[in-house]
Design a protein around this motif. Structure first.
Motif, PDB file in Angstrom:
ATOM      1  N   UNK A 175       0.811  -1.194  -0.005  1.00 14.48           N
ATOM      2  CA  UNK A 175      -0.091  -0.206  -0.174  1.00 14.48           C
ATOM      3  C   UNK A 175       0.801   1.291  -0.167  1.00 14.48           C
ATOM      4  N   UNK A 176       1.921   1.304   0.952  1.00 13.77           N
ATOM      5  CA  UNK A 176       2.604   2.579   0.831  1.00 13.77           C
ATOM      6  C   UNK A 176       3.587   2.513  -0.415  1.00 13.77           C
ATOM      7  N   UNK A 177       4.162   1.634  -1.130  1.00  7.01           N
ATOM      8  CA  UNK A 177       4.595   1.806  -2.454  1.00  7.01           C
ATOM      9  C   UNK A 177       3.707   2.183  -3.493  1.00  7.01           C
ATOM     10  N   UNK A 178       2.386   1.749  -3.429  1.00  6.63           N
ATOM     11  CA  UNK A 178       1.319   2.126  -4.485  1.00  6.63           C
ATOM     12  C   UNK A 178       1.093   3.808  -4.411  1.00  6.63           C
ATOM     13  N   UNK A 179       0.690   4.147  -2.993  1.00  2.35           N
ATOM     14  CA  UNK A 179       0.201   5.333  -2.641  1.00  2.35           C
ATOM     15  C   UNK A 179       1.427   6.419  -3.043  1.00  2.35           C
ATOM     16  N   UNK A 180       2.737   5.980  -2.704  1.00  2.00           N
ATOM     17  CA  UNK A 180       3.631   6.963  -2.876  1.00  2.00           C
ATOM     18  C   UNK A 180       3.702   7.223  -4.461  1.00  2.00           C
ATOM     19  N   UNK A 181       3.690   6.148  -5.270  1.00  2.00           N
ATOM     20  CA  UNK A 181       3.992   6.223  -6.629  1.00  2.00           C
ATOM     21  C   UNK A 181       2.858   7.088  -7.187  1.00  2.00           C
ATOM     22  N   UNK A 182       1.436   7.078  -6.663  1.00  2.00           N
ATOM     23  CA  UNK A 182       0.760   7.865  -6.981  1.00  2.00           C
ATOM     24  C   UNK A 182       0.503   9.322  -6.585  1.00  2.00           C
ATOM     25  N   UNK A 183       1.374   9.651  -5.768  1.00  2.00           N
ATOM     26  CA  UNK A 183       1.680  10.772  -4.806  1.00  2.00           C
ATOM     27  C   UNK A 183       1.888  11.973  -6.031  1.00  2.00           C
ATOM     28  N   UNK A 184       1.327  13.284  -5.875  1.00  2.57           N
ATOM     29  CA  UNK A 184       1.417  14.528  -6.840  1.00  2.57           C
ATOM     30  C   UNK A 184       3.031  14.887  -6.620  1.00  2.57           C
ATOM     31  N   UNK A 185       3.523  14.792  -5.422  1.00  3.68           N
ATOM     32  CA  UNK A 185       5.083  15.394  -5.447  1.00  3.68           C
ATOM     33  C   UNK A 185       5.496  14.982  -4.144  1.00  3.68           C
ATOM     34  N   UNK A 187       6.073  16.621  -1.240  1.00  3.60           N
ATOM     35  CA  UNK A 187       5.229  16.878   0.292  1.00  3.60           C
ATOM     36  C   UNK A 187       4.060  15.907   0.145  1.00  3.60           C
ATOM     37  N   UNK A 188       3.348  15.460  -0.873  1.00  4.82           N
ATOM     38  CA  UNK A 188       2.330  14.468  -0.712  1.00  4.82           C
ATOM     39  C   UNK A 188       2.801  13.446  -0.399  1.00  4.82           C
ATOM     40  N   UNK A 189       4.052  12.791  -0.910  1.00  5.00           N
ATOM     41  CA  UNK A 189       4.725  11.613  -0.433  1.00  5.00           C
ATOM     42  C   UNK A 189       5.046  11.413   0.877  1.00  5.00           C
TER      43      UNK A 189
END
Length: 362
Positions: A175-185, A187-189
């Motif tokens: 989940x961490x990997x997927x959501x960081x990959x989809x982060x916009x930048x 700060x979002x990461x």
């Protein structure tokens, strides 16, 4: 016997921390645990068999035979009295044992009379039992084979618990990997990683701090906070949180503080005041080193003292490495894209012409 668990039983806080780390409470039934309860009932020819975990206010049945419920109040629990034994706990006749006087599960018609359980421990902390119960006393106790069998079932239950925890950690990492990959930048990461880690570990605060060029100040742009603890967004002098802790971080060492009020690294007047202002009682800080210098930190604050487990520290360190690597890659990509746009803009505004040269006429 009713009331709270006896003081000499175990540290209820440590037990709850272990159970929360495993994430086992209130989970659905699983075939592997059901099979352990089934085998225990068959091995002992018992009407009741359970794999259970003792929370601070209830007894949760991960698997059960003959009960038909998923939990019971702690004040009627028989298993809670098994916890101090740290191994096998057998009561041939519950009704004849003073420890169970007044227990409604025992002193009723067709009540429970026999109990045998083996305590489940994590790093020396008792968290539950594999046990069997019957409605008739067994003055003879257990046979040798039954003793061996009950211990073997407890080992299987702990192994299943470990596998369940590993699967939960794997889901977190995915989940961490997927959501960081989809982060916009970047700060979002940082916000995403802080939120996921905080929710997974059930801590009060997670944040990401970057170190100023002077190597004396930290800057926190975002943090994830839950519970009675103040946000740390802002610029902080590093030494306010203990010179020894900062020295360890600059040396690349993870700082783990169980209780800031007793740890010599944090109980000085300045550090104590800083943590008191935040409402933090327990701390983990993972340093991120680049070019031999402290570049950033991933920090966890908790509002109560907490004995951090080695698996938790490893997870935090792994998350910090993944996050910082992703942030640096994203920043590098963004810088490259910015430079490319600037170059394209420069080329687009520059005067461009062609000249023709004739060798004969120059």
């Amino acid at each position: 016997m009713t009331g709270a668990i006896e003081p000499n039983c175990c540290d209820a806080g440590a037990r709850m921390e272990a159970l929360e780390r495993f994430g086992i409470l209130d989970t659905e039934r699983e075939a592997v645990f059901d099979s352990i309860a089934d085998l225990a009932a068959a091995l002992f020819d018992a009407s009741i068999a359970v794999v259970n975990f003792i929370a601070d206010d209830r007894q949760f049945f991960k698997a059960e035979v003959g009960i038909g419920a998923r939990e019971l109040p702690l004040d009627v629990s028989i298993c809670r009295l098994a916890l101090p034994s740290g191994g096998l706990f057998v009561v041939p006749d519950l009704a004849a044992d003073d420890r169970f006087v007044g227990n409604p599960l025992v002193h009723v018609d067709a009540g429970l009379r026999f109990y045998a359980g083996y305590v489940l421990e994590d790093q020396g902390v008792p968290i539950g039992t594999v046990c069997v119960l019957d409605r008739a006393p067994r003055p003879q106790g257990l046979t040798g084979a039954q003793r061996i069998g009950l211990k073997a079932l407890s080992i299987q239950a702990l192994a299943a618990l470990d596998r369940s925890a590993e699967a939960r950690r794997d889901r977190f990492t995915i989940t961490l990997t997927e959501q960081m990959r989809d982060a916009t930048g970047p700060v979002d990461m940082m916000e995403t990683a802080a939120r996921l880690l905080g929710q997974y570990l059930r801590v009060s605060q997670v944040g990401f701090a970057e170190v100023d060029a002077d190597q004396a100040h930290l800057r926190v742009d975002r943090d994830w906070t839950a519970g009675p603890i103040a946000s740390v967004v802002g610029r902080w002098h590093m030494d306010d949180f203990g010179k020894q802790s900062i020295a360890e971080m600059k040396a690349g060492q993870t700082v783990v503080i169980t209780d800031v009020s007793t740890d010599p690294r944090s109980n000085g007047s300045v550090a104590s005041a800083a943590y008191a202002a935040l409402g933090a009682r327990s701390v983990v800080v993972v340093p991120l080193i680049r070019g031999g210098m402290l570049d950033a930190t991933l920090f966890l604050h908790h509002s109560e003292p907490r004995a951090w487990h080695v698996d938790e520290i490893a997870l935090v360190e792994d998350t910090a490495a993944r996050l910082w690597g992703a942030v640096l890659r994203k920043r590098a990509d963004d810088d490259l894209a910015t430079r490319s746009r600037e170059l394209e803009a420069l080329i687009g505004t520059a005067p461009i012409g062609f000249a023709y040269f004739d060798r004969a006429h120059r």
